[in-house]
Motif scaffolding. Structure first.
Motif, PDB file in Angstrom:
ATOM      1  N   ASN A 108       0.840  -1.196   0.000  1.00  0.00           N
ATOM      2  CA  ASN A 108       0.000   0.000   0.000  1.00  0.00           C
ATOM      3  C   ASN A 108       0.880   1.253   0.000  1.00  0.00           C
ATOM      4  OD1 ASN A 108      -2.306   1.638   0.160  1.00  0.00           O
ATOM      5  ND2 ASN A 108      -2.274   1.615   2.401  1.00  0.00           N
ATOM      6  N   ASN A 151       2.044   4.963  -0.487  1.00  0.00           N
ATOM      7  CA  ASN A 151       1.400   6.263  -0.704  1.00  0.00           C
ATOM      8  C   ASN A 151       2.282   7.446  -0.316  1.00  0.00           C
ATOM      9  OD1 ASN A 151       1.203   6.271   2.136  1.00  0.00           O
ATOM     10  ND2 ASN A 151      -0.819   5.306   2.037  1.00  0.00           N
ATOM     11  N   GLU A 157       2.695   9.923  -3.348  1.00  0.00           N
ATOM     12  CA  GLU A 157       1.534  10.795  -3.545  1.00  0.00           C
ATOM     13  C   GLU A 157       1.577  11.982  -2.588  1.00  0.00           C
ATOM     14  OE1 GLU A 157      -3.360  10.548  -3.433  1.00  0.00           O
ATOM     15  OE2 GLU A 157      -2.128   8.750  -3.161  1.00  0.00           O
TER      16      GLU A 157
END
Length: 470
Positions: free
Chosen positions: A301, A303, A306
């Motif tokens: 996962n 992130n 981002e």
């Protein structure tokens, strides 16, 4: 103040919203009860039990009167008497319903029976009292009738006066009802908060963390709703950014002998804030002039890219398979932080992280930067973090206030110890503003945090677990 009293006050402070809402609901319920409570009016009448005969017969009967008074007081609520009242007044109720509106008692030290009645109107209460008195007089007359038709009854009952009349309701008693409602609401609010706190198995304080892990809380991060909009809080000013500076300072004491640090950031379970902490800790260390590499090792996962506005298509995996060099996989950020993403998601991340090539990559990166911060997956769901922790100096464990359970934290620490890793300490995330564990910094940014007069004592680091191999 004793520990128990401190815990009691702390529990109330932490659950003040629950207590306030419960108290307000209790007051609302009291007001609703008063609004729908039909007023009841009262009336009373007295009957005198006497011995109408004279002479020696009256003297003998007086010994019996005291016994008979109690008996007739009890018979005042007998079903036959009550049914007689219902029939006499043609009431729209049964004698069972009437029984709840009639009480009878003996006036202490007298031969008098007092009958009290209630009804929705004062007129009806007076009528029931009058009819009840008449029915009881008839009952005494009938029971005390002598066998000789010409004889005189030894005991007689007479109504002492007209039933009372009052236009002031006897219930509800508004002041008493409000007082009881306030006290009961306050009790339920406090008891509910204490019970909720006792049944709550989540981590809510430094004491909880230190008792479970044996390690210090390196920093408490106050809850800030703006984090969702602006996750890079270390670049701003305020209590949260200051908390990261406290964390950065405390991390310098975690491994004094090492010139370079490799730090793993993880949590027991997902959604505890580990990525936010890893990212902002890296930014805070870069602001202090250190060369920092932030690695996103959460291949399941990812992130971090981002959050930083960078690319995740190149990174660990592309370097390991030879599709890019280390320099090509490292991206600069305007803050001064260097970033390496995960690259394409592999079929089995744990197997990738456990390879010798991954260990060699981490060793190379450690030699290039003052600080390497690795955002790793949570400890409990997968084994990825347990694999990586043996390749770093130590780990930071994220705990979310009121979310992470004590058992989850205990299991996460056990995972670290099982592989011989070192736990630098714990970061308590999203602490409420009124929590005693939330330190204020006095900058006056309008967040509402209290200001402490002195810094918290320096924590003790590395309380459990062996030091990881270098």
């Amino acid at each position: 103040m004793s520990v128990d009293l401190q815990q009691f006050v702390s529990g109330l402070r932490a659950r003040w919203k629950f207590s306030a809402v419960t108290f307000i609901l209790g007051l609302a319920a009291t007001a609703a009860i008063l609004a729908v409570w039909t007023p009841q009016y009262g009336s009373s009448v007295k009957l005198f039990i006497s011995t109408p005969t004279g002479g020696q017969a009256e003297f003998a009967a007086s010994f019996i009167v005291t016994q008979r008074v109690a008996s007739y007081s009890d018979l005042a609520t007998d079903p036959s008497v009550l049914q007689g009242v219902v029939d006499r007044l043609d009431l729209d109720m049964t004698f069972e319903e009437l029984a709840g509106r009639v009480t009878s008692s003996v006036v202490v030290g007298t031969q008098t029976i007092q009958i009290d009645t209630t009804a929705p109107t004062p007129e009806m209460a007076q009528q029931i009292a009058e009819a009840e008195a008449a029915e009881l007089v008839d009952l005494v007359t009938r029971l005390e009738r002598p066998a000789d038709p010409n004889g005189v009854a030894a005991i007689a009952a007479r109504v002492a006066g007209e039933p009372s009349f009052s236009d002031q309701p006897v219930s509800p008693n508004i002041p008493i009802t409000i007082g009881v409602g306030v006290l009961l609401s306050l009790f339920i609010a406090i008891a509910g908060a204490v019970l909720k706190d006792l049944l709550d198995r989540t981590v809510k304080s430094r004491h909880d963390v230190e008792a479970i892990t044996g390690n210090a809380v390196l920093s408490t991060l106050p809850y800030d709703p703006q984090v969702k909009k602006d996750p890079l809080t270390a670049e701003t000013e305020g209590p949260l950014s200051e908390a990261f500076r406290v964390l950065r300072t405390n991390m310098q004491y975690a491994n004094l002998d090492a010139r370079r640090h490799a730090i793993l950031v993880s949590s027991a379970v997902p959604n505890e804030g580990k990525t936010m902490v890893a990212t902002n800790l890296a930014l805070s260390m870069a602001q202090a002039g250190r060369s920092v590499l932030l690695i996103d090792a959460d291949m399941r996962n990812p992130n971090v890219a981002e959050r930083l506005g960078l690319e995740n298509s190149v990174g660990i995996v592309t370097v390991l398979v030879g599709r890019s060099t280390i320099d090509e996989a490292i991206q600069p950020h305007p803050s001064g932080v260097r970033f390496m993403g995960t690259g394409p998601m592999p079929p089995n991340p744990a197997e990738v992280l456990e390879t010798q090539a991954m260990r060699d990559l981490l060793s190379t990166l450690r030699d290039r930067y003052d600080t390497v911060i690795i955002d790793a997956p949570p400890m409990l769901p997968v084994a990825d973090a347990s694999i990586l922790i043996t390749e770093v100096d130590g780990a930071l464990l994220l705990v979310r206030h009121g979310s992470t359970t004590r058992e989850q934290l205990r299991l996460a620490v056990s995972r670290v110890e099982a592989v011989g890793g070192r736990l630098f300490g714990v970061v308590l995330n999203r602490t409420p503003r009124r929590s005693p564990d939330t330190y204020g910094y006095g900058y006056g940014y309008g967040y509402g945090y209290g200001v402490t007069e002195k810094e918290p004592p320096a924590p003790k680091f590395g309380g459990r677990g062996r030091r990881a191999r270098r």
